[in-house]
Design a protein around this motif. Structure first.
Motif, PDB file in Angstrom:
ATOM      1  N   LEU A 156       0.672  -1.150   0.027  1.00 17.56           N
ATOM      2  CA  LEU A 156      -0.103  -0.021   0.044  1.00 17.56           C
ATOM      3  C   LEU A 156       0.874   1.250  -0.011  1.00 17.56           C
ATOM      4  O   LEU A 156       0.589   2.132  -0.622  1.00 17.56           O
ATOM      5  CB  LEU A 156      -0.992  -0.037   1.300  1.00 17.56           C
ATOM      6  CG  LEU A 156      -1.898  -1.018   1.085  1.00 17.56           C
ATOM      7  CD1 LEU A 156      -2.878  -1.090   2.681  1.00 17.56           C
ATOM      8  CD2 LEU A 156      -2.977  -1.080   0.206  1.00 17.56           C
TER       9      LEU A 156
ATOM     10  N   ARG B  33      -7.193  -2.228  -3.317  1.00 18.26           N
ATOM     11  CA  ARG B  33      -6.606  -1.282  -2.262  1.00 18.26           C
ATOM     12  C   ARG B  33      -7.562  -1.012  -1.565  1.00 18.26           C
ATOM     13  O   ARG B  33      -7.344  -0.619  -0.338  1.00 18.26           O
ATOM     14  CB  ARG B  33      -6.028   0.075  -2.999  1.00 18.26           C
ATOM     15  CG  ARG B  33      -5.526   0.467  -1.962  1.00 18.26           C
ATOM     16  CD  ARG B  33      -4.741   2.230  -2.812  1.00 18.26           C
ATOM     17  NE  ARG B  33      -4.196   2.879  -1.883  1.00 18.26           N
ATOM     18  CZ  ARG B  33      -2.920   2.790  -1.406  1.00 18.26           C
ATOM     19  NH1 ARG B  33      -2.169   2.105  -2.095  1.00 18.26           N
ATOM     20  NH2 ARG B  33      -2.135   3.487  -0.473  1.00 18.26           N
ATOM     21  N   GLU B  34      -9.015  -0.596  -1.813  1.00 15.59           N
ATOM     22  CA  GLU B  34     -10.032  -0.134  -0.995  1.00 15.59           C
ATOM     23  C   GLU B  34     -10.288  -1.052  -0.005  1.00 15.59           C
ATOM     24  O   GLU B  34     -10.411  -0.591   1.157  1.00 15.59           O
ATOM     25  CB  GLU B  34     -11.073   0.250  -1.877  1.00 15.59           C
ATOM     26  CG  GLU B  34     -10.959   1.297  -2.925  1.00 15.59           C
ATOM     27  CD  GLU B  34     -10.257   1.016  -4.231  1.00 15.59           C
ATOM     28  OE1 GLU B  34      -9.842   1.864  -4.758  1.00 15.59           O
ATOM     29  OE2 GLU B  34     -10.044  -0.232  -4.432  1.00 15.59           O
TER      30      GLU B  34
ATOM     31  N   ASP C 166      -7.461  -0.916   2.746  1.00 12.77           N
ATOM     32  CA  ASP C 166      -7.487   0.090   3.397  1.00 12.77           C
ATOM     33  C   ASP C 166      -8.539   0.110   4.427  1.00 12.77           C
ATOM     34  O   ASP C 166      -8.382   0.723   5.459  1.00 12.77           O
ATOM     35  CB  ASP C 166      -7.659   1.418   2.614  1.00 12.77           C
ATOM     36  CG  ASP C 166      -6.259   1.833   1.986  1.00 12.77           C
ATOM     37  OD1 ASP C 166      -4.974   1.817   2.702  1.00 12.77           O
ATOM     38  OD2 ASP C 166      -6.355   2.702   0.955  1.00 12.77           O
TER      39      ASP C 166
ATOM     40  N   VAL D 205     -11.250   4.976  -2.956  1.00 12.49           N
ATOM     41  CA  VAL D 205     -10.343   5.548  -2.043  1.00 12.49           C
ATOM     42  C   VAL D 205     -10.943   6.322  -0.995  1.00 12.49           C
ATOM     43  O   VAL D 205     -10.655   6.341   0.295  1.00 12.49           O
ATOM     44  CB  VAL D 205      -8.850   5.814  -2.348  1.00 12.49           C
ATOM     45  CG1 VAL D 205      -8.016   6.080  -1.120  1.00 12.49           C
ATOM     46  CG2 VAL D 205      -8.242   4.743  -3.195  1.00 12.49           C
TER      47      VAL D 205
ATOM     48  N   HIS E  67      -9.546   5.107   6.378  1.00 10.67           N
ATOM     49  CA  HIS E  67      -8.485   4.312   6.273  1.00 10.67           C
ATOM     50  C   HIS E  67      -8.116   4.118   7.688  1.00 10.67           C
ATOM     51  O   HIS E  67      -8.049   5.128   8.545  1.00 10.67           O
ATOM     52  CB  HIS E  67      -7.284   5.315   5.560  1.00 10.67           C
ATOM     53  CG  HIS E  67      -6.094   4.743   5.671  1.00 10.67           C
ATOM     54  ND1 HIS E  67      -5.690   3.693   4.702  1.00 10.67           N
ATOM     55  CD2 HIS E  67      -4.980   4.956   6.462  1.00 10.67           C
ATOM     56  CE1 HIS E  67      -4.331   3.417   5.192  1.00 10.67           C
ATOM     57  NE2 HIS E  67      -3.964   3.800   6.320  1.00 10.67           N
TER      58      HIS E  67
END
Length: 280
Positions: free
Chosen positions: A78, A164-165, A168, A255, A260
């Motif tokens: 990441l 990635r989402e 996170d 994102v 996060h």
């Protein structure tokens, strides 16, 4: 790149000198932007052999456990800007040639998580999976499906892809350092509303492949049941522990559409950068 998305492969390793070269050799570099190997303070030549191809090697200064190894893997991927992260075990039990297919499921936008399943098809037993592991895998998976309302063929694979989402959104810093980390991440992804896809994956059980012993398998199985029960409670609106850190999220997400959670600060690492790391 795949569909304009940066693909990073992470390889958690521990005493994998007998298989690490074969694992890395089968990764399709035309799709994969970077490969990161994390050696959990093994006692053999895994780090040395992994450097030969010019990949990034991170070595823990002390053995921290399987879950902690993955936490380092995902945190570093990441940090380097991965849009898709694919994790494959270093023991060559799973086929790295399926990495583009798994990454493609994520890049399509249809799935947040993709799993390489040994159970779909006939690959598990023909690949040498011991009968008692096969039975335990099927039984645990059936129980997990019943408890969390899914229809997955396997929860216990060492070949996984993540957007990635969704990574996170997971409280990775709060999860186990041991093998139950895998179950926790999937349970939390389910709670977060992730779409999970699967493909069939052949398996290879051989002397060099890593495997936990029967006693640790029992402990792992009990841990999986506890995680599934906790996920069931959370799905019913009664979250406890780490399951309080994840909210039901709409998918697909960007994102900017979620909180996060972050990665815990890592202990001292020795990083060996042996490839072209321009742009990182």
């Amino acid at each position: 790149m795949l569909g304009g998305k940066k693909v990073i492969v992470v390889v958690p390793a521990y005493n994998a000198e007998g298989t690490i070269e074969r694992t890395l050799a089968e990764i399709d570099r035309s799709v994969v932007d970077e490969v990161i190997i994390v050696d959990d303070a093994g006692r053999d030549r895994t780090s040395e052999l992994a450097q030969v191809r010019g990949d990034s090697v991170i070595t823990h200064t002390a053995n921290r456990g399987y879950g902690a190894n993955q936490r380092t893997c995902y945190g570093e991927a990441l940090r380097r800007g991965a849009d898709i992260v694919v994790m494959v075990h270093a023991d060559y039990q799973y086929s790295p040639r399926l990495i583009p297919a798994l990454a493609g499921l994520i890049a399509s936008g249809h799935y947040d998580v993709a799993l390489g399943s040994r159970i779909l098809g006939n690959g598990a037993r023909t690949g040498g999976m011991p009968w008692w592991r096969y039975v335990a895998n099927r039984a645990l998976t059936a129980l997990e499906n019943a408890l969390v309302g899914q229809k997955l063929s396997e929860y216990h694979t060492g070949l996984r892809a993540w957007s990635r989402e969704i990574l996170d959104a997971l409280p990775l810093a709060e999860l186990s350092d041991d093998f139950v980390f895998d179950s926790q991440t999937l349970a939390l992804a389910i709670l977060a509303g992730a779409n999970i896809g699967e493909i069939s994956c052949p398996t290879r059980y051989m002397e060099e492949a890593s495997s936990i012993n029967f006693r640790r398998s029992i402990r792992y199985g009990l841990g999986v049941v506890r995680v599934s029960l906790a996920c069931r409670r959370a799905l019913r609106g009664r979250p406890r522990g780490v399951f309080r850190s994840v909210s039901m999220l709409d998918v697909p997400r960007s994102v900017d559409q979620h909180r996060h959670v972050g990665i815990a600060p890592a202990p001292p690492l020795r990083t060996i950068e042996t490839g072209d790391q321009s742009g990182i």
